[in-house]
Write an enzyme that holds these catalytic residues in place. Structure first.
Site, mmCIF file in Angstrom:
data_model
loop_
_atom_site.group_PDB
_atom_site.id
_atom_site.type_symbol
_atom_site.label_atom_id
_atom_site.label_comp_id
_atom_site.label_asym_id
_atom_site.label_seq_id
_atom_site.Cartn_x
_atom_site.Cartn_y
_atom_site.Cartn_z
ATOM 1 N N TYR A 33 0.835 -1.206 0.000
ATOM 2 C CA TYR A 33 0.000 0.000 0.000
ATOM 3 C C TYR A 33 0.864 1.248 0.000
ATOM 4 C CZ TYR A 33 0.827 0.996 5.007
ATOM 5 O OH TYR A 33 1.394 1.311 6.208
ATOM 6 N N LYS A 148 6.492 -1.904 1.961
ATOM 7 C CA LYS A 148 5.298 -1.312 2.574
ATOM 8 C C LYS A 148 4.126 -2.289 2.441
ATOM 9 C CE LYS A 148 3.155 3.240 3.191
ATOM 10 N NZ LYS A 148 3.248 3.275 4.642
ATOM 11 N N GLU A 181 11.861 2.767 14.442
ATOM 12 C CA GLU A 181 10.967 3.857 14.028
ATOM 13 C C GLU A 181 9.719 3.791 14.879
ATOM 14 O OE1 GLU A 181 9.711 3.263 9.904
ATOM 15 O OE2 GLU A 181 9.875 1.102 10.148
ATOM 16 N N LEU A 205 10.858 1.357 7.270
ATOM 17 C CA LEU A 205 10.240 1.770 6.014
ATOM 18 C C LEU A 205 11.024 2.971 5.482
ATOM 19 C CD1 LEU A 205 7.610 1.400 4.219
ATOM 20 C CD2 LEU A 205 6.843 3.477 5.347
HETATM 21 N N1 PDD Z 1 2.566 5.151 7.608
HETATM 22 N N2 PDD Z 1 7.235 4.184 9.290
HETATM 23 C C1 PDD Z 1 6.151 3.394 9.233
HETATM 24 C C2 PDD Z 1 6.212 2.046 9.881
HETATM 25 C C3 PDD Z 1 4.985 3.824 8.554
HETATM 26 O O1 PDD Z 1 3.919 3.034 8.467
HETATM 27 C C4 PDD Z 1 4.971 5.118 7.969
HETATM 28 C C5 PDD Z 1 3.806 5.635 7.210
HETATM 29 C C6 PDD Z 1 6.132 5.926 8.076
HETATM 30 C C7 PDD Z 1 6.207 7.280 7.431
HETATM 31 O O2 PDD Z 1 6.327 7.113 6.032
HETATM 32 P P1 PDD Z 1 5.886 8.260 5.009
HETATM 33 O O3 PDD Z 1 6.667 9.471 5.352
HETATM 34 O O4 PDD Z 1 6.264 7.709 3.684
HETATM 35 O O5 PDD Z 1 4.419 8.460 5.194
HETATM 36 C C8 PDD Z 1 7.242 5.418 8.730
HETATM 37 C C9 PDD Z 1 1.402 5.463 6.797
HETATM 38 C C10 PDD Z 1 1.133 6.914 6.688
HETATM 39 C C11 PDD Z 1 0.230 4.625 7.278
HETATM 40 O O6 PDD Z 1 0.455 3.441 7.512
HETATM 41 O O7 PDD Z 1 -0.889 5.136 7.360
#
Ligand code: PDD
Length: 283
Positions: A33, A148, A181, A205
């Site tokens: 996703y 992801k 993270e 991620l």
């Molecule tokens: N989550 N780390 C994890 C484990 C995440 O699931 C996310 C994003 C991030 C931040 O990534 P980005 O800057 O690309 O949004 C870091 C999304 C927003 C979610 O699962 O809804």
């Protein structure tokens, strides 16, 4: 204005969207996703999001004919149809629908492409003004967190633990005592004017927001170490902040029972957030 869904080539109101119970996303979490937010109505950092999606698909050997360009057009159309000023786009691609056998289905099975477009809800302003609390918990995820994947069980258990503790986020600590993270965000700490965030690799991620903030920080002349930190280093940091698509850059004022800095979002966090927002406005 209305919430929109797209399922395998068709747009529809969100409430009318259905997929098969034999979809491998539903049965096995066999899919990937992306989450993209708009700024001034335009999908933000779409190219890196599409590159990451293509990489996730490639790593799981899901082949999608539409390609990043086709997906970008579907996203643009979904945003247009929703009519919201700012939207949150959720895109999910699974290996498709097939009788439940663990191995991949025959190649004739097409991936399931699902998108939802909703009004963007950013966290409340007080989260940025006052900062937020986080807890720490064990990182129970698999060894390919760089993909992801829609398999988010360990992430949701960690987030639920945070929520029950009245915290905004859970910092994940791996078996070697390293902070990887947050459950749905990237994590940074500041010490002596320099920044630390975990290095890209299978443990995290490759967050788009993290990448942009690293560039913004370097543009401000700050040193950024892409190295792991221990939980103790996070607890003793001058500043801690989280990063993510909906979170942007958000100051953390407590890690477990440890107050960070002066207990308010730190000066570098605020400067970085301001620079991030200014750069987005200028797009
Ligand atoms: N989550 N780390 C994890 C484990 C995440 O699931 C996310 C994003 C991030 C931040 O990534 P980005 O800057 O690309 O949004 C870091 C999304 C927003 C979610 O699962 O809804």
């Amino acid at each position: 204005m209305s919430e929109i869904a797209y399922v395998n080539g068709r747009f529809m109101p969100l409430a009318e969207a259905v997929i098969s119970v034999e979809d491998r996303g539903f049965q096995f979490a066999d899919g990937v996703y992306e989450v993209v937010a708009t700024y001034r109505g335009r999908p933000y950092a779409l190219e890196p999001h599409m590159r990451r999606l293509e990489r996730s698909l490639h790593e799981l050997r899901i082949s999608l004919d539409i390609g990043a360009y086709g997906l970008a057009q579907i996203i643009a159309e979904g945003i247009r149809r929703s009519g919201f000023a700012e939207t949150l786009v959720y895109l999910q691609i699974t290996r498709g629908t097939a009788p439940r056998h663990h191995e991949f289905p025959a190649t004739t099975v097409l991936p399931t492409v699902v998108m939802t477009v909703k009004q963007l809800q950013r966290p409340p302003a007080e989260c940025y003004v006052n900062g937020v609390r986080v807890i720490s918990t064990r990182d129970l995820r698999w060894k390919r967190c760089d993909i992801k994947s829609i398999s988010l069980l360990a992430n949701i258990l960690a987030k639920q633990e945070a929520s029950e503790a009245g915290a905004f986020e859970a910092l994940l600590v791996d078996d070697q005592g390293r902070v990887t993270e947050g459950s749905s965000t990237s994590a940074f700490r500041v010490k002596g004017g320099a920044l630390w965030t975990a290095p890209e690799g299978p443990q995290i991620l490759p967050s788009i927001t993290r990448g942009i903030l690293v560039e913004v920080a370097r543009g401000m002349g700050l040193t950024v170490h892409q190295e792991f930190s221990s939980l103790a280093e996070f607890r003793q940091a001058d500043e801690v902040f989280l990063a993510g698509t909906t979170t942007e850059a958000m100051g953390v004022v407590r890690v477990d029972d440890h107050v960070i800095g002066d207990g308010v979002p730190g000066p570098l966090t605020q400067k970085l957030r301001a620079a991030f927002l200014a750069a987005n406005d200028a797009l």
